[in-house]
Design a protein around this motif. Structure first.
Motif, PDB file in Angstrom:
ATOM      1  N   ALA A  49      47.799  36.724  38.287  1.00 35.65           N
ATOM      2  CA  ALA A  49      47.875  37.890  37.396  1.00 35.65           C
ATOM      3  C   ALA A  49      49.320  38.321  37.155  1.00 35.65           C
ATOM      4  O   ALA A  49      49.704  38.616  36.021  1.00 35.65           O
ATOM      5  CB  ALA A  49      47.077  39.058  37.985  1.00 35.65           C
ATOM      6  N   TYR A  99      34.587  40.075  39.744  1.00 44.08           N
ATOM      7  CA  TYR A  99      34.760  41.324  40.486  1.00 44.08           C
ATOM      8  C   TYR A  99      36.214  41.786  40.455  1.00 44.08           C
ATOM      9  O   TYR A  99      36.494  42.984  40.314  1.00 44.08           O
ATOM     10  CB  TYR A  99      34.308  41.151  41.940  1.00 44.08           C
ATOM     11  CG  TYR A  99      32.817  41.066  42.114  1.00 44.08           C
ATOM     12  CD1 TYR A  99      31.966  41.994  41.520  1.00 44.08           C
ATOM     13  CD2 TYR A  99      32.243  40.062  42.904  1.00 44.08           C
ATOM     14  CE1 TYR A  99      30.593  41.916  41.693  1.00 44.08           C
ATOM     15  CE2 TYR A  99      30.869  39.979  43.080  1.00 44.08           C
ATOM     16  CZ  TYR A  99      30.052  40.915  42.472  1.00 44.08           C
ATOM     17  OH  TYR A  99      28.689  40.843  42.653  1.00 44.08           O
ATOM     18  N   TYR A 100      37.105  40.832  40.584  1.00 43.14           N
ATOM     19  CA  TYR A 100      38.536  41.157  40.625  1.00 43.14           C
ATOM     20  C   TYR A 100      38.986  41.807  39.312  1.00 43.14           C
ATOM     21  O   TYR A 100      39.565  42.887  39.305  1.00 43.14           O
ATOM     22  CB  TYR A 100      39.335  39.889  40.906  1.00 43.14           C
ATOM     23  CG  TYR A 100      40.824  40.105  41.105  1.00 43.14           C
ATOM     24  CD1 TYR A 100      41.359  40.272  42.380  1.00 43.14           C
ATOM     25  CD2 TYR A 100      41.699  40.132  40.022  1.00 43.14           C
ATOM     26  CE1 TYR A 100      42.714  40.460  42.565  1.00 43.14           C
ATOM     27  CE2 TYR A 100      43.062  40.319  40.198  1.00 43.14           C
ATOM     28  CZ  TYR A 100      43.564  40.481  41.475  1.00 43.14           C
ATOM     29  OH  TYR A 100      44.916  40.670  41.655  1.00 43.14           O
ATOM     30  N   VAL A 101      38.695  41.148  38.191  1.00 42.65           N
ATOM     31  CA  VAL A 101      39.211  41.683  36.918  1.00 42.65           C
ATOM     32  C   VAL A 101      38.458  42.942  36.484  1.00 42.65           C
ATOM     33  O   VAL A 101      39.066  43.857  35.919  1.00 42.65           O
ATOM     34  CB  VAL A 101      39.250  40.614  35.789  1.00 42.65           C
ATOM     35  CG1 VAL A 101      40.108  39.421  36.206  1.00 42.65           C
ATOM     36  CG2 VAL A 101      37.871  40.175  35.350  1.00 42.65           C
ATOM     37  N   THR A 155      44.675  40.140  32.587  1.00 44.37           N
ATOM     38  CA  THR A 155      43.355  39.567  32.854  1.00 44.37           C
ATOM     39  C   THR A 155      43.324  38.081  32.530  1.00 44.37           C
ATOM     40  O   THR A 155      42.840  37.270  33.324  1.00 44.37           O
ATOM     41  CB  THR A 155      42.273  40.314  32.046  1.00 44.37           C
ATOM     42  OG1 THR A 155      42.301  41.691  32.420  1.00 44.37           O
ATOM     43  CG2 THR A 155      40.882  39.748  32.324  1.00 44.37           C
ATOM     44  N   ARG A 189      32.258  34.363  40.263  1.00 43.70           N
ATOM     45  CA  ARG A 189      31.785  35.635  40.803  1.00 43.70           C
ATOM     46  C   ARG A 189      32.956  36.494  41.299  1.00 43.70           C
ATOM     47  O   ARG A 189      33.090  37.655  40.899  1.00 43.70           O
ATOM     48  CB  ARG A 189      30.796  35.348  41.935  1.00 43.70           C
ATOM     49  CG  ARG A 189      30.045  36.559  42.392  1.00 43.70           C
ATOM     50  CD  ARG A 189      28.812  36.157  43.202  1.00 43.70           C
ATOM     51  NE  ARG A 189      28.500  37.191  44.165  1.00 43.70           N
ATOM     52  CZ  ARG A 189      28.960  37.221  45.416  1.00 43.70           C
ATOM     53  NH1 ARG A 189      29.729  36.251  45.873  1.00 43.70           N
ATOM     54  NH2 ARG A 189      28.635  38.209  46.216  1.00 43.70           N
ATOM     55  N   VAL A 190      33.794  35.913  42.153  1.00 46.27           N
ATOM     56  CA  VAL A 190      34.910  36.688  42.711  1.00 46.27           C
ATOM     57  C   VAL A 190      35.922  37.049  41.617  1.00 46.27           C
ATOM     58  O   VAL A 190      36.439  38.175  41.585  1.00 46.27           O
ATOM     59  CB  VAL A 190      35.582  35.925  43.882  1.00 46.27           C
ATOM     60  CG1 VAL A 190      36.825  36.660  44.349  1.00 46.27           C
ATOM     61  CG2 VAL A 190      34.596  35.769  45.040  1.00 46.27           C
ATOM     62  N   THR A 191      36.162  36.122  40.705  1.00 43.16           N
ATOM     63  CA  THR A 191      37.103  36.407  39.611  1.00 43.16           C
ATOM     64  C   THR A 191      36.594  37.568  38.760  1.00 43.16           C
ATOM     65  O   THR A 191      37.362  38.448  38.357  1.00 43.16           O
ATOM     66  CB  THR A 191      37.306  35.150  38.736  1.00 43.16           C
ATOM     67  OG1 THR A 191      37.756  34.084  39.578  1.00 43.16           O
ATOM     68  CG2 THR A 191      38.333  35.390  37.639  1.00 43.16           C
ATOM     69  N   TYR A 217      47.343  47.444  38.101  1.00 41.67           N
ATOM     70  CA  TYR A 217      46.273  46.468  37.846  1.00 41.67           C
ATOM     71  C   TYR A 217      45.868  45.746  39.130  1.00 41.67           C
ATOM     72  O   TYR A 217      44.692  45.723  39.492  1.00 41.67           O
ATOM     73  CB  TYR A 217      46.740  45.473  36.780  1.00 41.67           C
ATOM     74  CG  TYR A 217      45.679  44.484  36.327  1.00 41.67           C
ATOM     75  CD1 TYR A 217      44.894  44.735  35.211  1.00 41.67           C
ATOM     76  CD2 TYR A 217      45.477  43.285  37.007  1.00 41.67           C
ATOM     77  CE1 TYR A 217      43.935  43.830  34.782  1.00 41.67           C
ATOM     78  CE2 TYR A 217      44.514  42.365  36.589  1.00 41.67           C
ATOM     79  CZ  TYR A 217      43.747  42.649  35.471  1.00 41.67           C
ATOM     80  OH  TYR A 217      42.792  41.761  35.054  1.00 41.67           O
ATOM     81  N   ASP A 228      36.122  30.334  40.793  1.00 42.23           N
ATOM     82  CA  ASP A 228      35.070  31.119  41.458  1.00 42.23           C
ATOM     83  C   ASP A 228      34.692  32.262  40.507  1.00 42.23           C
ATOM     84  O   ASP A 228      35.324  33.320  40.496  1.00 42.23           O
ATOM     85  CB  ASP A 228      35.568  31.653  42.808  1.00 42.23           C
ATOM     86  CG  ASP A 228      34.445  32.325  43.609  1.00 42.23           C
ATOM     87  OD1 ASP A 228      33.512  32.893  42.998  1.00 42.23           O
ATOM     88  OD2 ASP A 228      34.506  32.284  44.844  1.00 42.23           O
ATOM     89  N   ALA A 254      45.205  36.314  35.204  1.00 37.75           N
ATOM     90  CA  ALA A 254      44.486  36.289  36.475  1.00 37.75           C
ATOM     91  C   ALA A 254      43.404  35.206  36.488  1.00 37.75           C
ATOM     92  O   ALA A 254      43.262  34.482  37.470  1.00 37.75           O
ATOM     93  CB  ALA A 254      43.856  37.661  36.758  1.00 37.75           C
ATOM     94  N   VAL A 255      42.670  35.093  35.393  1.00 38.24           N
ATOM     95  CA  VAL A 255      41.563  34.132  35.390  1.00 38.24           C
ATOM     96  C   VAL A 255      42.072  32.700  35.230  1.00 38.24           C
ATOM     97  O   VAL A 255      41.301  31.750  35.386  1.00 38.24           O
ATOM     98  CB  VAL A 255      40.499  34.436  34.292  1.00 38.24           C
ATOM     99  CG1 VAL A 255      39.986  35.866  34.428  1.00 38.24           C
ATOM    100  CG2 VAL A 255      41.019  34.173  32.896  1.00 38.24           C
TER     101      VAL A 255
END
Lengths: 209, 209
Positions: free
Chosen positions: B202, A167-169, A199, A163-165, B168, A161, A202-203
């Motif tokens: 993450a 915003y998160y990072v 980061t 878009r959400v990823t 984070y 996702d 997370a992605v």
């Protein structure tokens, strides 16, 4: 020829003016950061620079313009980082790592200014507000583009996702001013390295070899 | 017996008072969120509730107390989530997942209030400021404790930087009000699920089976 003469004549005052402007903006960062933008006054900025309030109006027309000019300086610096990373001959996820490394290093080295931005950007009004909002999108847009490219070249699964990823990072990185202190246990380079690792994890990037 | 009589006598006014207080706080969230705390006035909150400013002073003694009381309500809700998650019979990383799921759902359902908090908590002063700062530490502290427990039971490597990882992921989650809109494409539950996945990735949790 006429242009050359004019340049020669104005060079010294222009440089002085630029230095003084920079000094004014630095003082304003400090005053706005300490008191909050709404509560701070142009008078207090003048006091911090050590000039009469009237002289400040040679450089800026209002308190709001002062805030916008501070943001403007930061935005140019950020844009320069994005352009430099974009020009690198690396895959999308390696570019993302490089971007986080450089951006977090910049943040850590300009922590008050960045903190001020996140607290106060909403208080810019009118035409300038539109400008500030467009710029915010550039930061998200850059990360989003790299994530999309990573999907396109098969570095990330298509189910990501984007878009959400993004915003998160971006929010995680933007939280740096909440805790980072230049004289703490971590240097700017060390905290940037950790943020890059977090980061990429997370992605969903594969662990580095 | 005397107590029972007093309770009976005061029950109705107390409940009315509580409802009215809740109404006042809701209106204040809206006014402060829209105008910014510094620029907003108690008068505007009174106008939003539809009462005279004087009546508001039955419930609160100052604009600052109003802000603190808003934060107080949110803090109780957040504490309740932490306590409920702590009581679950799960491993540390599964608790972290559950915490993010519940917390993000709460955030998404109370987005203005949460946004207000992140913008304005710095403007609480004096004794109340100390209280607010202590509370902020509780949120970080809960995530930090779970990460440390995850290391202790071997769910995460000992090399994990618990402190930086906590900052984070907490910042990432706290960024939700920057973009989430209740009527957008994602429900609160959907966004919570994505944030839980991103957070577990993450911190370096192994992918779920």
């Amino acid at each position: 020829m006429a242009t050359e003469v004019r340049n020669t004549l104005t060079r010294v005052p222009t440089r002085q003016r630029r230095n003084r402007e920079h000094e004014v903006l630095d003082a304003a960062v400090d005053v706005f950061w300490r008191k909050g933008y709404s509560a701070a006054s142009v008078q207090e900025v003048a006091d911090a620079v050590g000039v009469l309030k009237g002289s400040l109006y040679h450089y800026i027309s209002s308190k709001e313009e002062l805030l916008f000019r501070i943001f403007d300086e930061s935005h140019r610096d950020s844009l320069a980082i994005m352009q430099a990373v974009d020009a690198l001959d690396l895959g999308p996820l390696e570019k993302l790592r490089e971007y986080v490394l450089r951006f977090v290093t910049y943040y850590a080295e300009n922590i008050k200014r960045v903190d001020l931005y996140f607290r106060e950007w909403r208080f810019i009004e009118g035409e300038l507000a539109h400008e500030v909002r467009q710029r915010r999108k550039a930061y998200d847009g850059f990360v989003r583009k790299l994530l999309q490219q990573a999907i396109d070249v098969g570095e990330l699964p298509a189910s990501t996702d984007v878009r959400v990823t993004t915003y998160y990072v971006v929010a995680a990185i933007n939280g740096l001013p909440n805790w980072y202190r230049p004289k703490g246990r971590l240097t700017a380079a060390e905290v940037a390295e950790r943020y890059a690792d977090l980061t990429l994890a997370a992605v969903g990037a594969p662990p580095r070899q």
